[in-house]
Design a protein around this motif. Structure first.
Motif, PDB file in Angstrom:
ATOM      1  N   ILE A 212       2.837 -17.133 -16.053  1.00 38.93           N
ATOM      2  CA  ILE A 212       4.041 -16.906 -16.542  1.00 38.93           C
ATOM      3  C   ILE A 212       5.029 -17.964 -16.636  1.00 38.93           C
ATOM      4  N   ILE A 213       4.892 -19.104 -15.622  1.00 38.63           N
ATOM      5  CA  ILE A 213       5.777 -19.813 -15.273  1.00 38.63           C
ATOM      6  C   ILE A 213       5.267 -21.117 -16.360  1.00 38.63           C
ATOM      7  N   LYS A 214       3.921 -21.319 -16.269  1.00 40.66           N
ATOM      8  CA  LYS A 214       3.227 -22.138 -17.219  1.00 40.66           C
ATOM      9  C   LYS A 214       3.612 -21.906 -18.706  1.00 40.66           C
ATOM     10  N   ALA A 215       3.665 -20.577 -19.111  1.00 40.91           N
ATOM     11  CA  ALA A 215       4.105 -20.187 -20.344  1.00 40.91           C
ATOM     12  C   ALA A 215       5.310 -20.420 -20.751  1.00 40.91           C
ATOM     13  N   ALA A 216       6.490 -20.328 -19.768  1.00 35.28           N
ATOM     14  CA  ALA A 216       7.816 -20.771 -20.127  1.00 35.28           C
ATOM     15  C   ALA A 216       7.808 -22.093 -20.239  1.00 35.28           C
ATOM     16  N   MET A 217       7.247 -22.821 -19.149  1.00 32.20           N
ATOM     17  CA  MET A 217       7.105 -24.376 -19.458  1.00 32.20           C
ATOM     18  C   MET A 217       6.738 -24.822 -20.822  1.00 32.20           C
ATOM     19  N   VAL A 218       5.890 -24.198 -21.229  1.00 33.67           N
ATOM     20  CA  VAL A 218       5.331 -24.621 -22.462  1.00 33.67           C
ATOM     21  C   VAL A 218       6.352 -24.393 -23.747  1.00 33.67           C
ATOM     22  N   ASP A 219       7.113 -23.231 -23.467  1.00 33.60           N
ATOM     23  CA  ASP A 219       8.296 -22.967 -24.373  1.00 33.60           C
ATOM     24  C   ASP A 219       9.533 -23.822 -24.428  1.00 33.60           C
ATOM     25  N   GLY A 220       9.454 -24.679 -23.273  1.00 33.17           N
ATOM     26  CA  GLY A 220      10.486 -25.623 -23.061  1.00 33.17           C
ATOM     27  C   GLY A 220      11.436 -25.264 -22.114  1.00 33.17           C
ATOM     28  N   ALA A 221      11.320 -24.283 -21.337  1.00 32.67           N
ATOM     29  CA  ALA A 221      12.226 -23.749 -20.139  1.00 32.67           C
ATOM     30  C   ALA A 221      12.278 -24.847 -19.207  1.00 32.67           C
ATOM     31  N   LEU A 223      13.065 -25.991 -15.209  1.00 25.87           N
ATOM     32  CA  LEU A 223      12.761 -25.477 -14.109  1.00 25.87           C
ATOM     33  C   LEU A 223      13.822 -24.526 -13.248  1.00 25.87           C
ATOM     34  N   PRO A 224      15.021 -25.041 -13.368  1.00 24.91           N
ATOM     35  CA  PRO A 224      16.178 -24.058 -12.926  1.00 24.91           C
ATOM     36  C   PRO A 224      16.009 -22.901 -13.863  1.00 24.91           C
ATOM     37  N   THR A 225      15.900 -22.805 -15.121  1.00 24.35           N
ATOM     38  CA  THR A 225      15.858 -21.767 -15.850  1.00 24.35           C
ATOM     39  C   THR A 225      15.048 -20.595 -15.598  1.00 24.35           C
ATOM     40  N   ILE A 226      13.638 -21.205 -15.508  1.00 24.12           N
ATOM     41  CA  ILE A 226      12.470 -20.664 -15.055  1.00 24.12           C
ATOM     42  C   ILE A 226      12.767 -19.646 -13.608  1.00 24.12           C
ATOM     43  N   TYR A 227      13.340 -20.330 -12.514  1.00 23.29           N
ATOM     44  CA  TYR A 227      13.658 -19.749 -11.334  1.00 23.29           C
ATOM     45  C   TYR A 227      14.653 -18.932 -11.668  1.00 23.29           C
ATOM     46  N   ARG A 228      15.897 -19.113 -12.395  1.00 30.56           N
ATOM     47  CA  ARG A 228      16.995 -18.031 -12.610  1.00 30.56           C
ATOM     48  C   ARG A 228      16.679 -16.806 -13.528  1.00 30.56           C
ATOM     49  N   ARG A 229      15.681 -17.001 -14.467  1.00 32.13           N
ATOM     50  CA  ARG A 229      15.408 -16.034 -15.429  1.00 32.13           C
ATOM     51  C   ARG A 229      14.109 -15.187 -15.017  1.00 32.13           C
ATOM     52  N   ILE A 230      13.268 -15.910 -14.327  1.00 30.22           N
ATOM     53  CA  ILE A 230      11.865 -15.329 -14.337  1.00 30.22           C
ATOM     54  C   ILE A 230      11.418 -15.090 -12.693  1.00 30.22           C
ATOM     55  N   VAL A 231      11.587 -16.234 -11.993  1.00 29.18           N
ATOM     56  CA  VAL A 231      10.916 -15.971 -10.534  1.00 29.18           C
ATOM     57  C   VAL A 231      12.017 -15.388  -9.803  1.00 29.18           C
ATOM     58  N   ILE A 232      13.111 -15.669  -9.566  1.00 27.85           N
ATOM     59  CA  ILE A 232      14.158 -14.881  -8.856  1.00 27.85           C
ATOM     60  C   ILE A 232      13.970 -13.372  -9.080  1.00 27.85           C
ATOM     61  N   PRO A 233      14.413 -13.021 -10.335  1.00 34.15           N
ATOM     62  CA  PRO A 233      14.179 -11.447 -10.701  1.00 34.15           C
ATOM     63  C   PRO A 233      12.951 -10.935 -10.143  1.00 34.15           C
ATOM     64  N   ALA A 234      11.840 -11.597 -10.085  1.00 34.12           N
ATOM     65  CA  ALA A 234      10.610 -11.134  -9.588  1.00 34.12           C
ATOM     66  C   ALA A 234      10.592 -10.794  -8.188  1.00 34.12           C
ATOM     67  N   LEU A 235      11.645 -11.386  -7.576  1.00 37.24           N
ATOM     68  CA  LEU A 235      11.641 -11.194  -5.915  1.00 37.24           C
ATOM     69  C   LEU A 235      12.485 -10.175  -5.491  1.00 37.24           C
ATOM     70  N   ARG A 236      12.597  -9.065  -6.401  1.00 36.94           N
ATOM     71  CA  ARG A 236      13.515  -7.930  -6.102  1.00 36.94           C
ATOM     72  C   ARG A 236      12.896  -7.044  -4.872  1.00 36.94           C
TER      73      ARG A 236
END
Length: 319
Positions: A212-221, A223-236
């Motif tokens: 998921i992180i690699k796909a977001a990086m390919v889309d141009g996101a 690293l702060p955006t990846i953590y804010r939008r993808i990684v941290i919400p996954a840590l619920r």
């Protein structure tokens, strides 16, 4: 036939005898699989019911009695709670717990998450840094309180050291300042527990799917955006566990406060755990102390029940 072939008859009889123990063995195995774990766990469960929930119930009943130095089992209703709420010191201790608990939980969450994200970058010496951050959790709160009492003592620790460096106007008298003393407890508590929070968050970060992180990086996101939008919400679920642990630590923060400030100066760092201990065991107000203990339990439940409800609701929605 048996008279003509006696060997065959005896063999058939032996074969029939061998078949009988097999169902018995299976029955015994089934019995062992079902009942053996229960028999092994039953003493622990029984002792927990007696020495945890049984004594909670006993304390709840004492809070409804006029018990003083010794238990008095005469039921008097909620008089102890009314007396408790009329004591100014109780409200001071509850306010201090709110200040300490709120700051302690928020700062530990922030520091622990930042440290976990920092270590998640697969930096060099990650193992050594993780051990350093986790080391304070290996100490007891008594040791932590004593150490920070020396560090923050104006005549021994940080202030004296900075004065020796040539900065005579530096002041760090929070430990003896009634307006700031509660924040010294926050500092010591955060130092002790933030490494443990980091370890929990780091375990959660390592469980996030890399694809998921690699796909977001390919889309141009970024690293702060990846953590804010993808990684941290996954840590619920990790946030849920951390909140439970930190809330429990904050509410039972008796040993840390006693070692660091002993509730002083005055009552500026008094917390409900100290209030309960002193009124129950040093002032001969057992019923009042039991009432304060039940209010602490109610505080734990007030934090625990909504969190469990929200987490269960989210799990049902996800399924």
């Amino acid at each position: 036939m048996s008279e003509i072939y006696p060997g065959i008859a005896s063999s058939a009889q032996q074969a029939s005898n061998i078949k009988h123990p097999i169902p018995l063995q299976r029955r015994f195995q089934t019995f062992a699989d079902i009942w053996l774990p229960r028999l092994v766990l039953s003493p622990t469960i029984l002792l927990s019911l007696i020495f945890v929930y049984g004594f909670i119930g006993f304390t709840a009943y004492l809070s409804l009695t006029p018990s003083r130095l010794m238990p008095n089992y005469t039921y008097t209703g909620f008089g102890q709670y009314a007396a408790l709420f009329d004591i100014d010191r109780w409200w001071v201790s509850a306010t201090n717990l709110g200040i300490f608990g709120g700051l302690f939980i928020l700062i530990c969450l922030g520091v622990g998450l930042l440290l976990a994200i920092f270590l998640d970058q697969k930096i060099r010496a990650e193992g050594a840094l993780r051990a350093i951050y986790l080391y304070p959790m290996a100490l007891s709160f008594i040791v932590t309180g004593a150490a920070w009492k020396w560090i923050l003592n104006p005549g021994l620790g940080l202030e004296k050291m900075v004065h020796a460096w040539g900065f005579p106007n530096f002041s760090m008298d929070w430990l003896v300042n009634s307006d700031m003393a509660i924040y010294t407890v926050v500092i010591a508590g955060v130092w002790q527990s933030s490494g443990f929070v980091m370890a929990l968050f780091l375990a959660g970060l390592r469980g996030v799917d890399d694809s998921i992180i690699k796909a977001a990086m390919v889309d141009g996101a970024s690293l702060p955006t990846i953590y804010r939008r993808i990684v941290i919400p996954a840590l619920r679920p990790v946030f849920f566990s951390v909140l439970l642990v930190l809330s429990h630590i904050a509410i039972k923060s008796f040993d840390l406060v006693m070692a660091l400030t002993a509730g002083g100066p005055g009552t500026s760092t008094d917390v409900p755990a100290i209030f309960m201990y002193q009124f129950s065991f040093t002032r001969g107000q057992l019923g009042l102390g039991a009432a304060s203990a039940m209010m602490m339990l109610a505080t734990v439940l007030a934090v625990l029940v909504p969190l469990i409800y929200l987490e269960t609701k989210e799990a049902r929605r996800a399924s």
